[in-house]
Write a protein that holds these residues in place. Sequence first.
Motif, PDB file in Angstrom:
ATOM      1  N   LEU A 155       0.838  -1.194   0.000  1.00 20.93           N
ATOM      2  CA  LEU A 155       0.000   0.000   0.000  1.00 20.93           C
ATOM      3  C   LEU A 155       0.871   1.241   0.000  1.00 20.93           C
ATOM      4  O   LEU A 155       1.919   1.273   0.663  1.00 20.93           O
ATOM      5  N   ASN A 156       0.475   2.244  -0.745  1.00 23.62           N
ATOM      6  CA  ASN A 156       1.218   3.505  -0.799  1.00 23.62           C
ATOM      7  C   ASN A 156       0.823   4.406   0.372  1.00 23.62           C
ATOM      8  O   ASN A 156      -0.271   4.269   0.939  1.00 23.62           O
ATOM      9  N   PRO A 157       1.718   5.321   0.774  1.00 28.22           N
ATOM     10  CA  PRO A 157       1.374   6.279   1.837  1.00 28.22           C
ATOM     11  C   PRO A 157       0.057   6.991   1.525  1.00 28.22           C
ATOM     12  O   PRO A 157      -0.212   7.378   0.390  1.00 28.22           O
ATOM     13  N   GLY A 158      -0.779   7.137   2.553  1.00 27.38           N
ATOM     14  CA  GLY A 158      -2.088   7.753   2.377  1.00 27.38           C
ATOM     15  C   GLY A 158      -3.158   6.791   1.914  1.00 27.38           C
ATOM     16  O   GLY A 158      -4.342   7.152   1.855  1.00 27.38           O
ATOM     17  N   GLY A 159      -2.772   5.539   1.598  1.00 25.36           N
ATOM     18  CA  GLY A 159      -3.738   4.556   1.104  1.00 25.36           C
ATOM     19  C   GLY A 159      -4.573   3.950   2.210  1.00 25.36           C
ATOM     20  O   GLY A 159      -4.288   4.094   3.407  1.00 25.36           O
ATOM     21  N   GLN A 160      -5.619   3.245   1.781  1.00 30.49           N
ATOM     22  CA  GLN A 160      -6.558   2.650   2.731  1.00 30.49           C
ATOM     23  C   GLN A 160      -7.108   1.361   2.147  1.00 30.49           C
ATOM     24  O   GLN A 160      -7.318   1.240   0.939  1.00 30.49           O
ATOM     25  N   LEU A 161      -7.353   0.361   3.017  1.00 33.26           N
ATOM     26  CA  LEU A 161      -7.989  -0.885   2.580  1.00 33.26           C
ATOM     27  C   LEU A 161      -8.793  -1.458   3.738  1.00 33.26           C
ATOM     28  O   LEU A 161      -8.588  -1.099   4.898  1.00 33.26           O
ATOM     29  N   LYS A 162      -9.715  -2.367   3.392  1.00 34.04           N
ATOM     30  CA  LYS A 162     -10.570  -3.010   4.384  1.00 34.04           C
ATOM     31  C   LYS A 162     -10.468  -4.523   4.241  1.00 34.04           C
ATOM     32  O   LYS A 162     -10.390  -5.055   3.137  1.00 34.04           O
ATOM     33  N   ASP A 163     -10.449  -5.213   5.367  1.00 39.67           N
ATOM     34  CA  ASP A 163     -10.387  -6.673   5.400  1.00 39.67           C
ATOM     35  C   ASP A 163     -11.135  -7.129   6.647  1.00 39.67           C
ATOM     36  O   ASP A 163     -11.782  -6.306   7.323  1.00 39.67           O
ATOM     37  N   ALA A 164     -11.036  -8.414   6.975  1.00 37.38           N
ATOM     38  CA  ALA A 164     -11.776  -8.902   8.139  1.00 37.38           C
ATOM     39  C   ALA A 164     -11.111 -10.137   8.727  1.00 37.38           C
ATOM     40  O   ALA A 164     -10.381 -10.867   8.048  1.00 37.38           O
ATOM     41  N   LEU A 165     -11.379 -10.337  10.014  1.00 35.52           N
ATOM     42  CA  LEU A 165     -10.925 -11.496  10.781  1.00 35.52           C
ATOM     43  C   LEU A 165     -12.148 -12.302  11.189  1.00 35.52           C
ATOM     44  O   LEU A 165     -13.170 -11.740  11.602  1.00 35.52           O
ATOM     45  N   VAL A 166     -12.057 -13.629  11.081  1.00 36.96           N
ATOM     46  CA  VAL A 166     -13.155 -14.500  11.496  1.00 36.96           C
ATOM     47  C   VAL A 166     -12.776 -15.193  12.795  1.00 36.96           C
ATOM     48  O   VAL A 166     -11.714 -15.818  12.890  1.00 36.96           O
ATOM     49  N   VAL A 167     -13.636 -15.068  13.814  1.00 32.39           N
ATOM     50  CA  VAL A 167     -13.410 -15.696  15.113  1.00 32.39           C
ATOM     51  C   VAL A 167     -14.414 -16.835  15.274  1.00 32.39           C
ATOM     52  O   VAL A 167     -15.617 -16.636  15.104  1.00 32.39           O
ATOM     53  N   VAL A 168     -13.930 -18.032  15.613  1.00 30.13           N
ATOM     54  CA  VAL A 168     -14.770 -19.216  15.735  1.00 30.13           C
ATOM     55  C   VAL A 168     -14.691 -19.738  17.163  1.00 30.13           C
ATOM     56  O   VAL A 168     -13.587 -19.967  17.686  1.00 30.13           O
ATOM     57  N   ASN A 169     -15.824 -19.943  17.800  1.00 34.44           N
ATOM     58  CA  ASN A 169     -15.900 -20.464  19.163  1.00 34.44           C
ATOM     59  C   ASN A 169     -16.149 -21.966  19.091  1.00 34.44           C
ATOM     60  O   ASN A 169     -17.221 -22.422  18.713  1.00 34.44           O
ATOM     61  N   HIS A 170     -15.128 -22.766  19.464  1.00 28.78           N
ATOM     62  CA  HIS A 170     -15.272 -24.218  19.473  1.00 28.78           C
ATOM     63  C   HIS A 170     -15.705 -24.739  20.833  1.00 28.78           C
ATOM     64  O   HIS A 170     -15.865 -25.963  20.997  1.00 28.78           O
ATOM     65  N   GLY A 171     -15.864 -23.856  21.809  1.00 31.03           N
ATOM     66  CA  GLY A 171     -16.214 -24.281  23.154  1.00 31.03           C
ATOM     67  C   GLY A 171     -17.704 -24.410  23.367  1.00 31.03           C
ATOM     68  O   GLY A 171     -18.527 -24.206  22.456  1.00 31.03           O
ATOM     69  N   ALA A 172     -18.042 -24.710  24.629  1.00 31.61           N
ATOM     70  CA  ALA A 172     -19.449 -24.937  24.987  1.00 31.61           C
ATOM     71  C   ALA A 172     -20.069 -23.737  25.677  1.00 31.61           C
ATOM     72  O   ALA A 172     -21.240 -23.783  26.070  1.00 31.61           O
ATOM     73  N   THR A 173     -19.291 -22.668  25.880  1.00 31.99           N
ATOM     74  CA  THR A 173     -19.808 -21.474  26.542  1.00 31.99           C
ATOM     75  C   THR A 173     -19.526 -20.251  25.674  1.00 31.99           C
ATOM     76  O   THR A 173     -18.587 -20.249  24.862  1.00 31.99           O
ATOM     77  N   PRO A 174     -20.332 -19.190  25.830  1.00 29.26           N
ATOM     78  CA  PRO A 174     -20.078 -17.961  25.054  1.00 29.26           C
ATOM     79  C   PRO A 174     -18.716 -17.365  25.422  1.00 29.26           C
ATOM     80  O   PRO A 174     -18.239 -17.494  26.552  1.00 29.26           O
ATOM     81  N   LEU A 175     -18.106 -16.708  24.451  1.00 27.52           N
ATOM     82  CA  LEU A 175     -16.805 -16.079  24.654  1.00 27.52           C
ATOM     83  C   LEU A 175     -16.902 -14.597  24.362  1.00 27.52           C
ATOM     84  O   LEU A 175     -17.493 -14.185  23.360  1.00 27.52           O
ATOM     85  N   ASN A 176     -16.300 -13.802  25.248  1.00 23.43           N
ATOM     86  CA  ASN A 176     -16.153 -12.376  24.994  1.00 23.43           C
ATOM     87  C   ASN A 176     -14.663 -12.078  24.914  1.00 23.43           C
ATOM     88  O   ASN A 176     -13.947 -12.204  25.905  1.00 23.43           O
ATOM     89  N   LEU A 177     -14.207 -11.707  23.734  1.00 24.31           N
ATOM     90  CA  LEU A 177     -12.789 -11.538  23.467  1.00 24.31           C
ATOM     91  C   LEU A 177     -12.461 -10.102  23.114  1.00 24.31           C
ATOM     92  O   LEU A 177     -13.215  -9.445  22.382  1.00 24.31           O
ATOM     93  N   ALA A 178     -11.351  -9.603  23.645  1.00 26.16           N
ATOM     94  CA  ALA A 178     -10.836  -8.307  23.197  1.00 26.16           C
ATOM     95  C   ALA A 178     -10.237  -8.484  21.808  1.00 26.16           C
ATOM     96  O   ALA A 178      -9.655  -9.532  21.498  1.00 26.16           O
ATOM     97  N   VAL A 179     -10.387  -7.472  20.963  1.00 26.52           N
ATOM     98  CA  VAL A 179      -9.838  -7.511  19.606  1.00 26.52           C
ATOM     99  C   VAL A 179      -9.040  -6.227  19.384  1.00 26.52           C
ATOM    100  O   VAL A 179      -9.557  -5.124  19.606  1.00 26.52           O
ATOM    101  N   TYR A 180      -7.783  -6.364  18.937  1.00 28.72           N
ATOM    102  CA  TYR A 180      -6.947  -5.178  18.725  1.00 28.72           C
ATOM    103  C   TYR A 180      -5.828  -5.513  17.750  1.00 28.72           C
ATOM    104  O   TYR A 180      -5.534  -6.689  17.471  1.00 28.72           O
ATOM    105  N   ALA A 181      -5.183  -4.486  17.222  1.00 27.38           N
ATOM    106  CA  ALA A 181      -4.016  -4.636  16.350  1.00 27.38           C
ATOM    107  C   ALA A 181      -2.764  -4.309  17.143  1.00 27.38           C
ATOM    108  O   ALA A 181      -2.801  -3.536  18.108  1.00 27.38           O
ATOM    109  N   ALA A 182      -1.624  -4.894  16.753  1.00 21.92           N
ATOM    110  CA  ALA A 182      -0.372  -4.705  17.492  1.00 21.92           C
ATOM    111  C   ALA A 182       0.803  -4.748  16.538  1.00 21.92           C
ATOM    112  O   ALA A 182       0.767  -5.422  15.504  1.00 21.92           O
ATOM    113  N   ASP A 183       1.883  -4.040  16.913  1.00 18.64           N
ATOM    114  CA  ASP A 183       3.133  -4.090  16.169  1.00 18.64           C
ATOM    115  C   ASP A 183       3.852  -5.410  16.439  1.00 18.64           C
ATOM    116  O   ASP A 183       3.652  -6.046  17.476  1.00 18.64           O
TER     117      ASP A 183
END
Length: 352
Positions: free
Chosen positions: A64-92
Amino acid sequence: MHLPKPRTTAAVLAQATVVVLLAAFGFLAVGAGPAAAADGDVSWAVRTASNNFGSGRQNYTYTLNPGGQLKDALVVVNHGATPLNLAVYAADGFTTKEGQLDLVTQDAKSTGIGAWVHTDRPDVTVGPGQSVEVPFQLTLPDNAAPGDYLGGVVTSLTQASKADGTNVARRVGIRIRLRVGGALKPSLSVEDLQVRYSGTPNPFGKGDAAVTYTIRNTGNAIVTARQAVSISGPFGGLNVRAGQIEDSPPLLPGDTWKVSVPLPGVAPAVKLTGTVTLVPLLTDASGSIAPLATVEATTHAWALPWLLLLLLAVLSGLLVVTALVSRRWRAKLRENVPIHKPAEHSVSPLDV
C-alpha cells in the motif's frame, strides 16, 4: 497460534501469559490452518475472511502507498461450549531474543501496524459453535515511511487462574505483513565484531578462537542474513573457516541479532584477522528469495604463542651468556700469553 511471552509493563509482568507463536515470515507454528487456543471448556480459533483478497489465506499480506486505505476482516470461531467475549486489537511486531516474530501486548504502544489498523469494535462476543466476522481497516498516514512492517490482529481472553486466582491472558492472532510503497533499501551492518583466542600449552600446537558480533538491520526491509566467518594469520595465511552457520531469523528494520561462532584449530600466528561476510536475503510476498550484495567486516586480535616465546627467550639468553663467557675466556687467554720483546741491535764503530 501461540505468541511467545512479550515484554510487558510491571503490572502485566505479574500475570501468567499464554501467547501465540509466529513462525518465520508468518506461517503458523502449529502448521497450516486457522490459529487456535484451547483450555478446558474454552476453545476458539481465528482465520482470515474470504473476500476480494482471496480465501484460505494463512495471513494478511498487503502492499500500500502512503495515504492509502484498505478493508479486510478477521473471522473468530468459538469451538467451546460457553459464550466467549474476546478483546480484539491490532499490534506491532518485533523479533524476540530467541529469533521468533512476536506481537506486543495491548498495553504497549504501537507506532506501525498497531497504530494504522483499527477493528470496527474493541471486543467481540461469540456464541458456542458459532463464528463472527470482525472487519478492520488499514489506513496509512501520508508521511508513512517506505519499507516493510510487521504486526497482527489479535483476540485476547483474560481469566482468573483456578490454581491461584492470578489473571491468565491468552492471545490468538494472525500476522499482517505490510510493504509501504517507495524506495526499498535493504541493508545490514556488522557491529561489535571481536575475536577471542584461547591458546594451548603445546608450543607448536593450535588453540581455539571465537568470533562474536551483532547483525543490525539498518535498512527498511525485512531481511535474513546468510553468514560466513573465517580467521587468518598475517598476509592471509593459516586461514581457518567456520563450518556452515545457520541463517539469522528474519530481521525487522532496526532489529539486531547477536552471534558467536567457535573456530577450533587456529594457530597462534601473533596477529589474527577475523572476517565476517553477510549476504542479505530479501523475501518478497510470494516467497521468492533474492540475495543482495555482500557485507564484509574485519577485526584484529593478538594470538601470541607464549610458551614458544618463552623457550625462544631462554634460548636467546643462553646464547648471550655463552657468547659473554666465550669472550671473557678469550680475553683471559690473551692476558696469560708472555710478551717477548725483540733483541736490541747495537751498532759497532766498525760498521760505520
